[in-house]
Design a protein around this motif. Structure first.
Motif, PDB file in Angstrom:
ATOM      1  N   GLN B  47       0.825  -1.209   0.000  1.00 12.73           N
ATOM      2  CA  GLN B  47       0.000   0.000   0.000  1.00 12.73           C
ATOM      3  C   GLN B  47       0.855   1.253   0.000  1.00 12.73           C
ATOM      4  O   GLN B  47       0.521   2.250  -0.656  1.00 12.73           O
ATOM      5  CB  GLN B  47      -0.937  -0.010   1.204  1.00 12.73           C
ATOM      6  CG  GLN B  47      -2.048  -1.017   1.052  1.00 12.73           C
ATOM      7  CD  GLN B  47      -3.056  -0.921   2.165  1.00 12.73           C
ATOM      8  OE1 GLN B  47      -2.876  -0.168   3.117  1.00 12.73           O
ATOM      9  NE2 GLN B  47      -4.126  -1.684   2.056  1.00 12.73           N
ATOM     10  N   VAL B  50       2.054   1.741  -3.546  1.00 14.02           N
ATOM     11  CA  VAL B  50       0.994   2.258  -4.412  1.00 14.02           C
ATOM     12  C   VAL B  50       0.781   3.739  -4.142  1.00 14.02           C
ATOM     13  O   VAL B  50       0.603   4.535  -5.071  1.00 14.02           O
ATOM     14  CB  VAL B  50      -0.300   1.451  -4.207  1.00 14.02           C
ATOM     15  CG1 VAL B  50      -1.471   2.136  -4.880  1.00 14.02           C
ATOM     16  CG2 VAL B  50      -0.152   0.066  -4.758  1.00 14.02           C
ATOM     17  N   GLN B  51       0.833   4.114  -2.863  1.00 16.88           N
ATOM     18  CA  GLN B  51       0.639   5.526  -2.540  1.00 16.88           C
ATOM     19  C   GLN B  51       1.770   6.370  -3.097  1.00 16.88           C
ATOM     20  O   GLN B  51       1.559   7.477  -3.612  1.00 16.88           O
ATOM     21  CB  GLN B  51       0.573   5.672  -1.023  1.00 16.88           C
ATOM     22  CG  GLN B  51      -0.148   6.893  -0.584  1.00 16.88           C
ATOM     23  CD  GLN B  51      -0.295   6.917   0.907  1.00 16.88           C
ATOM     24  OE1 GLN B  51       0.304   6.110   1.609  1.00 16.88           O
ATOM     25  NE2 GLN B  51      -1.094   7.828   1.392  1.00 16.88           N
ATOM     26  N   LEU B  70      -7.304   6.059 -10.758  1.00 13.90           N
ATOM     27  CA  LEU B  70      -7.506   4.629 -10.519  1.00 13.90           C
ATOM     28  C   LEU B  70      -7.075   3.831 -11.739  1.00 13.90           C
ATOM     29  O   LEU B  70      -6.389   2.804 -11.642  1.00 13.90           O
ATOM     30  CB  LEU B  70      -8.975   4.364 -10.183  1.00 13.90           C
ATOM     31  CG  LEU B  70      -9.317   2.913  -9.913  1.00 13.90           C
ATOM     32  CD1 LEU B  70      -8.575   2.427  -8.704  1.00 13.90           C
ATOM     33  CD2 LEU B  70     -10.794   2.743  -9.713  1.00 13.90           C
ATOM     34  N   MET B  71      -7.455   4.332 -12.930  1.00 12.04           N
ATOM     35  CA  MET B  71      -7.119   3.616 -14.156  1.00 12.04           C
ATOM     36  C   MET B  71      -5.620   3.533 -14.345  1.00 12.04           C
ATOM     37  O   MET B  71      -5.070   2.463 -14.629  1.00 12.04           O
ATOM     38  CB  MET B  71      -7.762   4.364 -15.333  1.00 12.04           C
ATOM     39  CG  MET B  71      -7.553   3.714 -16.653  1.00 12.04           C
ATOM     40  SD  MET B  71      -8.468   2.194 -16.809  1.00 12.04           S
ATOM     41  CE  MET B  71      -7.143   1.034 -16.993  1.00 12.04           C
ATOM     42  N   SER B  74      -3.930   1.190 -11.694  1.00 10.08           N
ATOM     43  CA  SER B  74      -4.111  -0.240 -11.969  1.00 10.08           C
ATOM     44  C   SER B  74      -3.305  -0.641 -13.199  1.00 10.08           C
ATOM     45  O   SER B  74      -2.760  -1.739 -13.264  1.00 10.08           O
ATOM     46  CB  SER B  74      -5.583  -0.594 -12.132  1.00 10.08           C
ATOM     47  OG  SER B  74      -6.139   0.114 -13.202  1.00 10.08           O
ATOM     48  N   LEU B  75      -3.142   0.285 -14.150  1.00  9.40           N
ATOM     49  CA  LEU B  75      -2.346  -0.009 -15.337  1.00  9.40           C
ATOM     50  C   LEU B  75      -0.893  -0.254 -14.992  1.00  9.40           C
ATOM     51  O   LEU B  75      -0.292  -1.257 -15.400  1.00  9.40           O
ATOM     52  CB  LEU B  75      -2.461   1.169 -16.310  1.00  9.40           C
ATOM     53  CG  LEU B  75      -1.871   0.987 -17.686  1.00  9.40           C
ATOM     54  CD1 LEU B  75      -2.689   0.001 -18.442  1.00  9.40           C
ATOM     55  CD2 LEU B  75      -1.837   2.300 -18.410  1.00  9.40           C
ATOM     56  N   ILE B  77       0.464  -0.960 -12.076  1.00  7.61           N
ATOM     57  CA  ILE B  77       0.673  -2.120 -11.210  1.00  7.61           C
ATOM     58  C   ILE B  77       0.538  -3.407 -12.016  1.00  7.61           C
ATOM     59  O   ILE B  77       1.328  -4.351 -11.847  1.00  7.61           O
ATOM     60  CB  ILE B  77      -0.329  -2.111 -10.034  1.00  7.61           C
ATOM     61  CG1 ILE B  77      -0.201  -0.836  -9.232  1.00  7.61           C
ATOM     62  CG2 ILE B  77      -0.151  -3.310  -9.157  1.00  7.61           C
ATOM     63  CD1 ILE B  77       1.057  -0.743  -8.468  1.00  7.61           C
ATOM     64  N   PHE B  78      -0.437  -3.433 -12.913  1.00  4.20           N
ATOM     65  CA  PHE B  78      -0.643  -4.628 -13.727  1.00  4.20           C
ATOM     66  C   PHE B  78       0.561  -4.906 -14.610  1.00  4.20           C
ATOM     67  O   PHE B  78       1.094  -6.024 -14.634  1.00  4.20           O
ATOM     68  CB  PHE B  78      -1.897  -4.429 -14.583  1.00  4.20           C
ATOM     69  CG  PHE B  78      -2.216  -5.558 -15.510  1.00  4.20           C
ATOM     70  CD1 PHE B  78      -2.102  -5.419 -16.876  1.00  4.20           C
ATOM     71  CD2 PHE B  78      -2.639  -6.772 -15.009  1.00  4.20           C
ATOM     72  CE1 PHE B  78      -2.400  -6.459 -17.724  1.00  4.20           C
ATOM     73  CE2 PHE B  78      -2.938  -7.817 -15.855  1.00  4.20           C
ATOM     74  CZ  PHE B  78      -2.818  -7.664 -17.216  1.00  4.20           C
ATOM     75  N   MET B 104      -4.793  -2.743 -24.600  1.00  4.30           N
ATOM     76  CA  MET B 104      -4.620  -1.781 -23.519  1.00  4.30           C
ATOM     77  C   MET B 104      -4.402  -0.381 -24.072  1.00  4.30           C
ATOM     78  O   MET B 104      -4.960   0.590 -23.577  1.00  4.30           O
ATOM     79  CB  MET B 104      -3.413  -2.160 -22.648  1.00  4.30           C
ATOM     80  CG  MET B 104      -3.671  -3.308 -21.726  1.00  4.30           C
ATOM     81  SD  MET B 104      -2.463  -3.398 -20.422  1.00  4.30           S
ATOM     82  CE  MET B 104      -1.044  -3.930 -21.327  1.00  4.30           C
ATOM     83  N   LEU B 108      -7.217   3.309 -24.119  1.00  6.52           N
ATOM     84  CA  LEU B 108      -6.764   4.385 -23.238  1.00  6.52           C
ATOM     85  C   LEU B 108      -6.410   5.628 -24.033  1.00  6.52           C
ATOM     86  O   LEU B 108      -6.808   6.743 -23.664  1.00  6.52           O
ATOM     87  CB  LEU B 108      -5.557   3.914 -22.420  1.00  6.52           C
ATOM     88  CG  LEU B 108      -5.926   2.918 -21.342  1.00  6.52           C
ATOM     89  CD1 LEU B 108      -4.689   2.311 -20.761  1.00  6.52           C
ATOM     90  CD2 LEU B 108      -6.718   3.596 -20.255  1.00  6.52           C
TER      91      LEU B 108
END
Lengths: 68, 226
Positions: B47, B50-51, B70-71, B74-75, B77-78, B104, B108
Motif C-alpha cells: 500500500q 501504491v501511494q 484509478l485507471m 491499476s495499469l 501495477i498490472f 490496452m 486508453l
C-alpha cells in the motif's frame, strides 16, 4: 512470430479485460489510507460577545451541560 | 531454429485448454487486500508503494485528469507485476502478446483524445499546428501531426511488446550460449555468465521502466487533453 497468430487474440484480450479493469481496480479501491489519529483541539470560548463585559466561569467548556 | 526461439511466446495451452487466462489473472493474486486499519508487513509495503506511485504520477494533473488516477494506477501495477513475473524461468509473460498491449493502448489513448475533443475542442485541435510555422508549410504539417497522433497507440503497444520480447529472447540466447561454451572454454563461460547476470539486472529495470513509460505516456496524452 507467434504473437501474430490472431486465433489466440480473442481469448487473451478477453482475459486481460477483467484482470485489468475489474480485479486490479477493485483491489486498489479496497485499500484504505487512514490519517494517523491526532488530538482534537479544544479551544476555550473567548469573550467576543459585545454585551458580555466580564468573563465568568459559565464560559468554561463542559461546565454547563446543555439540557434543553 | 526460428520455431524453437519463439515458442516461449505462444499463448500457452494445456491439453487444448487456454491456460493463458489464469496466467494473466495470476499477478492479481499477489496483491492482497485487507480492510483492517493496521495490516501485516506485506500489505503495508504494497500500500505504501501504491501511494508513492500515485503521488508521483498524478500530481501533474488537474482535477479533471485526476479522475483517471484509478485507471493509471491499476495499469502501472498490472504491467509492472506481469513484467516482473515474466523474469522467472519458464514463465509466460502476457505483455509479450501484441494483442493484449494493443487492447490496452488503443482504448486508453482513444479515451484521452475523445476527452480532449469533447471538453477542450479548440485547444486539442490546436495541437495539430505548432505555433509559428510558416504559412506554406501548414498543410504538410497538419498531415504530419495527424499521422503522429494516430501512431501514438501503435507505438505504445509495439514499444512494450518489442522491449519485453527482445529482453526475453536475449536472455534465452545468452543463457544457451553460456551452456554451450561450458565445454569449450571456462573463461568464456564465466564472461558470458557475468553478461547474463548483468542482463538479468537490466531486465528487471526494463520491466519496471516499461510499465512506467506506458503509464507515463498515457498520462501525458491525458494531460494534453484535459
Amino acid at each position: 512470430m507467434p504473437q501474430l497468430n490472431t486465433s489466440t487474440w480473442f481469448i487473451t484480450i478477453m482475459a486481460m479485460l477483467p484482470a485489468l479493469y475489474l480485479i486490479m481496480q477493485l483491489k486498489l479501491l479496497n485499500t484504505t489510507y487512514h490519517f494517523s489519529p491526532s488530538q482534537k483541539v479544544l479551544s476555550m470560548q473567548t469573550t467576543n460577545n459585545s454585551w458580555q463585559l466580564k468573563w465568568t466561569k459559565i464560559y468554561l467548556p463542559h461546565s454547563q451541560p446543555q439540557h434543553s | 531454429m526460428n520455431e524453437n526461439l519463439f515458442t516461449p511466446f505462444t499463448t500457452p495451452t494445456l491439453l487444448e485448454l487456454p491456460v493463458v487466462v489464469p496466467i494473466i489473472l495470476f499477478p492479481t493474486l499477489l496483491l492482497p487486500t485487507s480492510k483492517y486499519l493496521i495490516n501485516n508487513r506485506l500489505i503495508t509495503i504494497q500500500q505504501k508503494l501504491v501511494q508513492l506511485i500515485l503521488k508521483q504520477m498524478m500530481v501533474i494533473h488537474n482535477t479533471k485528469g485526476q479522475t483517471w488516477s484509478l485507471m493509471l494506477m491499476s495499469l502501472i501495477i498490472f504491467i509492472a507485476s506481469t513484467n516482473f513475473l515474466g523474469l522467472l524461468p519458464y514463465s509466460f509473460t502476457a505483455t509479450t502478446q501484441l494483442s493484449m498491449n494493443l487492447a490496452m493502448a488503443i482504448p486508453l489513448w482513444a479515451g484521452t483524445v475523445i476527452t480532449g475533443l469533447r471538453f477542450k475542442t479548440k485547444s486539442s485541435l490546436a495541437h495539430f499546428l505548432p505555433q509559428g510555422t510558416p504559412t506554406p508549410l501548414i498543410p504538410a504539417l497538419v498531415i504530419i501531426e495527424t499521422i503522429s497522433l494516430f501512431i501514438q497507440p501503435m507505438a505504445l503497444a509495439v514499444r512494450l511488446t518489442a522491449n519485453i520480447t527482445a529482453g526475453h529472447l536475449l536472455m534465452h540466447l545468452i543463457g544457451s550460449a553460456t551452456l554451450a561454451l561450458l565445454t569449450i572454454s571456462l573463461l568464456a563461460t564465466s564472461l558470458t555468465l557475468v553478461l547474463l547476470v548483468m542482463l538479468t539486472i537490466l531486465e528487471m529495470a526494463v520491466a519496471l521502466i516499461q510499465a512506467y513509460v506506458f503509464t507515463l505516456l498515457v498520462s501525458l496524452y491525458l494531460h494534453d487533453n484535459t
